[in-house]
Design an enzyme around this catalytic site. Structure first.
Site, PDB file in Angstrom:
ATOM      1  N   ASP A  99      -3.181   6.903   5.059  1.00 47.36           N
ATOM      2  CA  ASP A  99      -2.213   5.956   5.594  1.00 47.36           C
ATOM      3  C   ASP A  99      -2.876   4.800   6.331  1.00 47.36           C
ATOM      4  O   ASP A  99      -2.420   3.661   6.236  1.00 47.36           O
ATOM      5  CB  ASP A  99      -1.255   6.695   6.537  1.00 47.36           C
ATOM      6  N   LYS A 114       0.844  -1.187   0.000  1.00 46.83           N
ATOM      7  CA  LYS A 114       0.000   0.000   0.000  1.00 46.83           C
ATOM      8  C   LYS A 114       0.888   1.250   0.000  1.00 46.83           C
ATOM      9  O   LYS A 114       2.076   1.148   0.316  1.00 46.83           O
ATOM     10  CB  LYS A 114      -0.921  -0.025   1.224  1.00 46.83           C
ATOM     11  N   HIS A 170      -6.255  -0.089   6.193  1.00 48.60           N
ATOM     12  CA  HIS A 170      -6.290  -0.937   7.385  1.00 48.60           C
ATOM     13  C   HIS A 170      -7.660  -0.952   8.073  1.00 48.60           C
ATOM     14  O   HIS A 170      -8.249  -2.016   8.299  1.00 48.60           O
ATOM     15  CB  HIS A 170      -5.250  -0.473   8.403  1.00 48.60           C
ATOM     16  N   GLU A 178      -1.396   5.204  18.142  1.00 47.51           N
ATOM     17  CA  GLU A 178       0.041   4.998  18.223  1.00 47.51           C
ATOM     18  C   GLU A 178       0.686   6.072  19.100  1.00 47.51           C
ATOM     19  O   GLU A 178       0.286   7.244  19.067  1.00 47.51           O
ATOM     20  CB  GLU A 178       0.667   5.045  16.825  1.00 47.51           C
ATOM     21  N   HIS A 189      -0.875  -5.509   5.670  1.00 45.23           N
ATOM     22  CA  HIS A 189      -0.278  -6.364   6.699  1.00 45.23           C
ATOM     23  C   HIS A 189      -1.127  -6.434   7.970  1.00 45.23           C
ATOM     24  O   HIS A 189      -1.000  -7.383   8.742  1.00 45.23           O
ATOM     25  CB  HIS A 189       1.141  -5.899   7.031  1.00 45.23           C
ATOM     26  N   LYS A 244      -1.417   9.496  15.649  1.00 45.33           N
ATOM     27  CA  LYS A 244      -0.016   9.370  16.056  1.00 45.33           C
ATOM     28  C   LYS A 244       0.285  10.315  17.213  1.00 45.33           C
ATOM     29  O   LYS A 244      -0.433  11.288  17.442  1.00 45.33           O
ATOM     30  CB  LYS A 244       0.910   9.668  14.868  1.00 45.33           C
TER      31      LYS A 244
END
Length: 467
Positions: A241, A154, A246, A222, A184, A335
């Site tokens: 992102d 990606k 995801h 995160e 992933h 983040k």
């Protein structure tokens, strides 16, 4: 499931073998698979690089990424001995012809062989490389009659239009069953277990609907910041992102109907059906349903005082089907937050006379993989006092085996030809459609971008400030 492929000789061509992703994830995954005996004995790795790089350079950091506890010198030696480095001008068609000739020499003499191309490169390089691969015959069937497979990292496009263009460019040269679009997160052990948990335990199947479930939250928080990836994040942002790929994939796996069979084609059909039922955010609803934030200090870090790139996103979605209509869906990622936590929470409705917290089923994806079910129980003693209690499945404690890392599973499934954990072209396009209006709105200006301190819970809205 075809495990015979794991016995065939494997030729693995890695574009971008010197890049960060290959160094941190792909090569350590190959190391662990080789150590566990999960790769073919006849293994040939062809590392592609623009620069003249030696094998010693490529594997110089492997030990640090694998970890001292797991490291074995003989395994690294075997991996290194299986590798050949090829320096290529990636925009020269003759270089691709020479590469194909080299691969055919390697494969000569094998009755059956698997060939994988792994594009561990920036997404903007996909199209020219794939076009040159196609023009020089890399997509054609091998001597044994099997088609080569193409693994792509990606992001799949930059927005809806570019994603459609990329899907079209790929389809000119490669068939859909040759393409493995990697997410992933979907390959993580807990995510795979959602399918088993839901469909092999009848206890939950009958209550997996709007009558019994109050809301669903898919969260990826995160503590790390952008870690110096200024150029990438300025172009991408958290919505592209994490959310487009995801989180929407995790939602699809959590909320999709039971597939006809737990096989790749049926699972993809159920996921796509669910994504099509997720209501795309209309332009008029962007402000009410999409929240974005940026951690304080980000603009100085990327040296752009006017940056509008979001480092935090929260979306409120609705699924328009009989199973989920009216159930709030929340997707959240960010983040530089207070905790590292990726999990899916399914919160059940309470009876009117119930006390305490709602029953919750939590799929913990990281950092401590497992599944938690929060229930109401009676405290020990003569008084009838209830309390919240957790029934907890912790993978590390319950199973005396090392869970396979996501990239290990990605590689093995690609060798086997199992596309279950890889996004289809239709899923990619639909995911972009859901968020396209949010992207367009946020690209225009910084309206609604809320700053938040590093290490905090994230952006605070005026409503939240007022309690």
């Amino acid at each position: 499931m075809n495990y015979d492929h794991l016995k065939r000789p494997l030729v693995l061509v890695i574009f971008g073998i010197t890049g960060d992703l290959a160094q941190r994830k792909l090569l350590p995954a190959l190391y662990q698979l080789l150590k566990a005996g999960d790769l073919p004995e006849e293994l040939h790795i062809v590392g592609i690089s623009r620069r003249d790089v030696t094998k010693d350079n490529v594997y110089a950091k492997l030990r640090s990424f694998v970890g001292e506890f797991s490291y074995a010198e003989d395994i690294e030696r075997r991996l290194k001995d299986s590798t050949v480095m090829v320096q290529m001008d990636l925009l020269n068609a003759d270089a691709y012809r020479e590469l194909l000739e080299h691969l055919q020499v390697v494969e000569k003499g094998y009755e059956k062989v698997s060939r994988l191309y792994y594009l561990s490169i920036p997404s903007q390089a996909f199209t020219p490389i794939i076009k040159l691969m196609g023009q020089t015959g890399h997509q054609r069937a091998l001597a044994c009659g099997e088609d080569p497979r193409l693994l792509i990292e990606k992001p799949f496009g930059f927005d809806l239009a570019s994603a459609k263009d990329l899907v079209h460019e790929l389809s000119v040269y490669f068939d859909e069953d040759q393409m493995y679009r990697i997410d992933h997160y979907v390959a993580k052990e807990t995510v795979q277990n959602i399918l088993t948990f839901r469909f092999q335990n009848p206890l939950f199947e009958s209550v997996w609907n709007r009558e019994h479930i109050d809301h669903i939250a898919v969260v990826a928080r995160e503590q790390i910041d952008i870690e110096g990836r200024a150029a990438f994040y300025e172009q991408t942002g958290a919505l592209r992102d994490f959310v487009q790929n995801h989180l929407l994939q995790l939602l699809a796996i959590t909320a999709m109907r039971r597939p006809a069979q737990l096989e790749s084609d049926d699972i993809h059909a159920s996921k796509l059906e669910l994504l099509k039922a997720v209501e795309a955010i209309t332009p008029s609803k962007v402000a009410a349903t999409a929240l974005r934030g940026q951690y304080e200090g980000y603009r100085a870090e990327v040296q752009n005082p006017d940056s509008n790139a979001e480092t935090y996103v929260r979306l409120a979605l609705q699924i328009d089907n009989d199973q989920w209509r009216g159930v709030p869906i929340v997707l959240e990622t960010g983040k530089a937050l207070d905790v590292k936590r990726t999990e899916i929470t399914v919160c059940f409705r309470q009876p009117s006379d119930a006390t305490g917290e709602q029953n919750r089923l939590v799929f913990r994806i990281q950092p401590q993989e497992g599944i938690t079910l929060r229930l109401q129980t009676k405290q020990p003693g003569i008084k009838n006092i209830t309390a919240d209690a957790d029934m907890d499945l912790d993978y590390a404690k319950s199973f005396n085996v090392r869970p396979a890392e996501a990239y290990e599973r990605v590689i093995v499934d690609a060798i086997r030809g199992d596309q279950t954990l890889f996004a289809s072209a239709a899923e990619v396009i639909r995911s972009w459609e859901i968020i396209e209006n949010v992207l367009q709105r946020w690209q225009r200006d910084g309206e609604g971008l809320i700053p938040y301190p590093k290490g905090s819970a994230g952006p605070v809205t005026p409503v939240e400030n007022n309690g």
